[in-house]
Design an enzyme around this catalytic site. Sequence first.
Site, PDB file in Angstrom:
ATOM      1  N   ARG A 237       0.869  -1.179   0.000  1.00 31.39           N
ATOM      2  CA  ARG A 237       0.000   0.000   0.000  1.00 31.39           C
ATOM      3  C   ARG A 237       0.908   1.232   0.000  1.00 31.39           C
ATOM      4  O   ARG A 237       1.955   1.254   0.669  1.00 31.39           O
ATOM      5  CB  ARG A 237      -0.898   0.044   1.237  1.00 31.39           C
ATOM      6  CG  ARG A 237      -2.097  -0.882   1.190  1.00 31.39           C
ATOM      7  CD  ARG A 237      -3.155  -0.439   0.170  1.00 31.39           C
ATOM      8  NE  ARG A 237      -4.312  -1.315   0.190  1.00 31.39           N
ATOM      9  CZ  ARG A 237      -4.514  -2.352  -0.635  1.00 31.39           C
ATOM     10  NH1 ARG A 237      -3.622  -2.653  -1.562  1.00 31.39           N
ATOM     11  NH2 ARG A 237      -5.622  -3.065  -0.560  1.00 31.39           N
ATOM     12  N   GLU A 266      -4.330   7.781  -4.579  1.00 34.26           N
ATOM     13  CA  GLU A 266      -4.655   7.097  -5.833  1.00 34.26           C
ATOM     14  C   GLU A 266      -6.008   7.580  -6.340  1.00 34.26           C
ATOM     15  O   GLU A 266      -6.919   7.746  -5.521  1.00 34.26           O
ATOM     16  CB  GLU A 266      -4.687   5.579  -5.618  1.00 34.26           C
ATOM     17  CG  GLU A 266      -3.319   5.018  -5.252  1.00 34.26           C
ATOM     18  CD  GLU A 266      -3.298   3.497  -5.063  1.00 34.26           C
ATOM     19  OE1 GLU A 266      -4.316   2.843  -5.361  1.00 34.26           O
ATOM     20  OE2 GLU A 266      -2.262   2.982  -4.617  1.00 34.26           O
ATOM     21  N   HIS A 285      -1.931   0.696  -9.909  1.00 28.76           N
ATOM     22  CA  HIS A 285      -2.481  -0.292  -8.959  1.00 28.76           C
ATOM     23  C   HIS A 285      -3.061  -1.493  -9.731  1.00 28.76           C
ATOM     24  O   HIS A 285      -4.250  -1.814  -9.598  1.00 28.76           O
ATOM     25  CB  HIS A 285      -3.532   0.354  -8.052  1.00 28.76           C
ATOM     26  CG  HIS A 285      -3.761  -0.409  -6.773  1.00 28.76           C
ATOM     27  ND1 HIS A 285      -4.009   0.198  -5.564  1.00 28.76           N
ATOM     28  CD2 HIS A 285      -3.789  -1.738  -6.517  1.00 28.76           C
ATOM     29  CE1 HIS A 285      -4.192  -0.730  -4.633  1.00 28.76           C
ATOM     30  NE2 HIS A 285      -4.055  -1.917  -5.197  1.00 28.76           N
TER      31      HIS A 285
HETATM   32  N1  LIG Z   1      -0.892  -3.869  -5.503  1.00 28.45           N
HETATM   33  C1  LIG Z   1      -1.974  -4.633  -5.495  1.00 28.45           C
HETATM   34  O1  LIG Z   1      -2.774  -4.643  -6.430  1.00 28.45           O
HETATM   35  C2  LIG Z   1      -2.230  -5.520  -4.323  1.00 28.45           C
HETATM   36  C3  LIG Z   1      -1.747  -5.197  -3.083  1.00 28.45           C
HETATM   37  N2  LIG Z   1      -1.987  -6.028  -2.034  1.00 28.45           N
HETATM   38  C4  LIG Z   1      -1.433  -5.674  -0.723  1.00 28.45           C
HETATM   39  O2  LIG Z   1      -0.596  -6.731  -0.273  1.00 28.45           O
HETATM   40  C5  LIG Z   1      -0.853  -6.946   1.096  1.00 28.45           C
HETATM   41  C6  LIG Z   1      -0.379  -8.317   1.509  1.00 28.45           C
HETATM   42  O3  LIG Z   1      -1.215  -9.325   0.986  1.00 28.45           O
HETATM   43  P1  LIG Z   1      -1.005 -10.859   1.432  1.00 28.45           P
HETATM   44  O4  LIG Z   1       0.390 -11.283   1.174  1.00 28.45           O
HETATM   45  O5  LIG Z   1      -2.113 -11.632   0.853  1.00 28.45           O
HETATM   46  O6  LIG Z   1      -1.223 -10.686   3.007  1.00 28.45           O
HETATM   47  P2  LIG Z   1      -0.673 -11.592   4.206  1.00 28.45           P
HETATM   48  O7  LIG Z   1      -1.509 -11.239   5.366  1.00 28.45           O
HETATM   49  O8  LIG Z   1      -0.592 -13.015   3.764  1.00 28.45           O
HETATM   50  O9  LIG Z   1       0.833 -11.072   4.429  1.00 28.45           O
HETATM   51  C7  LIG Z   1       1.149  -9.884   5.076  1.00 28.45           C
HETATM   52  C8  LIG Z   1       2.555  -9.964   5.594  1.00 28.45           C
HETATM   53  O10 LIG Z   1       2.889  -8.691   6.165  1.00 28.45           O
HETATM   54  C9  LIG Z   1       3.501  -8.915   7.412  1.00 28.45           C
HETATM   55  N3  LIG Z   1       3.317  -7.791   8.333  1.00 28.45           N
HETATM   56  C10 LIG Z   1       2.171  -7.224   8.756  1.00 28.45           C
HETATM   57  N4  LIG Z   1       2.434  -6.207   9.602  1.00 28.45           N
HETATM   58  C11 LIG Z   1       3.777  -6.152   9.723  1.00 28.45           C
HETATM   59  C12 LIG Z   1       4.673  -5.325  10.442  1.00 28.45           C
HETATM   60  N5  LIG Z   1       4.214  -4.350  11.233  1.00 28.45           N
HETATM   61  N6  LIG Z   1       6.009  -5.543  10.314  1.00 28.45           N
HETATM   62  C13 LIG Z   1       6.473  -6.532   9.521  1.00 28.45           C
HETATM   63  N7  LIG Z   1       5.665  -7.350   8.807  1.00 28.45           N
HETATM   64  C14 LIG Z   1       4.345  -7.168   8.909  1.00 28.45           C
HETATM   65  C15 LIG Z   1       2.851 -10.157   7.953  1.00 28.45           C
HETATM   66  O11 LIG Z   1       3.724 -10.635   8.953  1.00 28.45           O
HETATM   67  P3  LIG Z   1       3.510 -11.996   9.775  1.00 28.45           P
HETATM   68  O12 LIG Z   1       3.571 -13.071   8.719  1.00 28.45           O
HETATM   69  O13 LIG Z   1       4.648 -12.064  10.687  1.00 28.45           O
HETATM   70  O14 LIG Z   1       2.166 -11.890  10.396  1.00 28.45           O
HETATM   71  C16 LIG Z   1       2.760 -10.997   6.680  1.00 28.45           C
HETATM   72  O15 LIG Z   1       3.980 -11.672   6.474  1.00 28.45           O
HETATM   73  C17 LIG Z   1      -2.358  -6.678   1.226  1.00 28.45           C
HETATM   74  O16 LIG Z   1      -2.728  -6.392   2.558  1.00 28.45           O
HETATM   75  C18 LIG Z   1      -2.537  -5.495   0.306  1.00 28.45           C
HETATM   76  O17 LIG Z   1      -2.319  -4.283   1.008  1.00 28.45           O
HETATM   77  C19 LIG Z   1      -2.666  -7.199  -2.176  1.00 28.45           C
HETATM   78  C20 LIG Z   1      -3.172  -7.542  -3.385  1.00 28.45           C
HETATM   79  C21 LIG Z   1      -3.030  -6.717  -4.568  1.00 28.45           C
HETATM   80  O1  LIG Z   2      -4.922  -3.974  -3.696  1.00 30.90           O
HETATM   81  C1  LIG Z   2      -5.624  -4.904  -3.901  1.00 30.90           C
HETATM   82  C2  LIG Z   2      -6.062  -5.831  -2.916  1.00 30.90           C
HETATM   83  O2  LIG Z   2      -6.684  -6.841  -3.294  1.00 30.90           O
HETATM   84  O3  LIG Z   2      -5.835  -5.584  -1.719  1.00 30.90           O
END
Ligand SMILES: NC(=O)C1=CN([C@@H]2O[C@H](COP(=O)(O)OP(=O)(O)OC[C@H]3O[C@@H](n4cnc5c(N)ncnc54)[C@H](OP(=O)(O)O)[C@@H]3O)[C@@H](O)[C@H]2O)C=CC1
Ligand SMILES: O=CC(=O)O
Length: 324
Positions: A237, A266, A285
């Site tokens: 994000r 955005e 995005h």
């Molecule tokens: N650009 C785009 O179009 C898209 C963007 N996204 C973004 O990607 C993000 C991640 O998606 P996804 O992988 O499915 O989510 P997950 O919940 O599977 O992964 C999130 C990761 O972030 C880590 N995390 C959260 N908070 C912290 C912190 N404070 N410090 C360090 N690590 C942290 C988590 O750590 P831990 O494993 O230790 O809990 C986890 O490893 C979504 O929330 C969204 O914002 C998603 C889809 C599309």
């Molecule tokens: O940014 C996209 C999402 O699925 O989150």
Amino acid sequence: MKPSIILYKKLPDDLRSRLDEHFTVTEINNLNAETVAQHAEAFQQAEGILGSGGKVDGEFLKKAPKLRVASSVSVGYDNFDVDALNQRGVVLMHTPTVLTDTVADTMMALVLTAARRVVEVAERVKAGEWQGSIGADWFGVDVHHKKLGILGMGRIGLALAQRAHLGFNMPILYNARKQHSEAETRFDAQYCDLDTLLKESDFLCISLPLTDETHHLIGEAQLAKMKSSAILINAGRGPVVDEQALIAALKNGTIHAAGLDVFEVEPLPVSSELLTLPNVVALPHIGSATHETRYGMARDAVDNLIAALSGNVEKNCVNPQVLK
Ligand SMILES: NC(=O)C1=CN([C@@H]2O[C@H](COP(=O)(O)OP(=O)(O)OC[C@H]3O[C@@H](n4cnc5c(N)ncnc54)[C@H](OP(=O)(O)O)[C@@H]3O)[C@@H](O)[C@H]2O)C=CC1
Ligand SMILES: O=CC(=O)O
């Protein structure tokens, strides 16, 4: 009587028909204060909402007193006030998993595009500048065998590690709140603290959600710790990175380049200085934006709403505690 719902996203015809079979649907273009006011009576009656974008907070919930389920066509849910939903007992559903590979593909595309200057040199070809053998001023930097740092080793981070490690022979470093044995076993990923990740990564790839803890996690001080040859990729994000600090770092050579799919505001305003920088690849995005994946997300969101409104939630729920 069928439950009433508000749909605030255009759906493919077959999915819209599936919703109509289960619910009385009011379709609106977007979710914002204006559309909520325009359709006040429909929101008063709505037991479910389905769409993406728009703020769902305590103020919104006052306008939707019967709401039981919110189904987001996204995995990220930073636009929802989850505490407010929990207080009201509203179930929040989202669409993880179905988009993971596509978003990881987008991140790998940003790594390659920023490193090899694909957009910049393609524009030079179109502008008629390719007049002879190209010189070093058209060269990029290698991707293979470089160190790829992943900030946020969740579903998307893991899929990125797979691509980078198995496809490009890249050693993987990562930081998250906890260690991830699957990433370590399958892709030899090394867990490290944020400072080490910043100092050692050739590519710093951000796949974090936006939370109070991650807001501006990467600012001036963190950028200053990165290699001057490093490339920052953000598909988590926008507000995870302090955009003004990033612009300064890209202008003064603190880091080499950036590949960005997400921004603090955005759509990215056309006046943004990011758009004037040759070492920035900016995408609108599009992380999950393929026909197949966007269909899959919409399908899952419809299934999620049907399941949650009939009390059959098995997966994709952000706040399962409200079901108890
Ligand atoms: N650009 C785009 O179009 C898209 C963007 N996204 C973004 O990607 C993000 C991640 O998606 P996804 O992988 O499915 O989510 P997950 O919940 O599977 O992964 C999130 C990761 O972030 C880590 N995390 C959260 N908070 C912290 C912190 N404070 N410090 C360090 N690590 C942290 C988590 O750590 P831990 O494993 O230790 O809990 C986890 O490893 C979504 O929330 C969204 O914002 C998603 C889809 C599309
Ligand atoms: O940014 C996209 C999402 O699925 O989150």
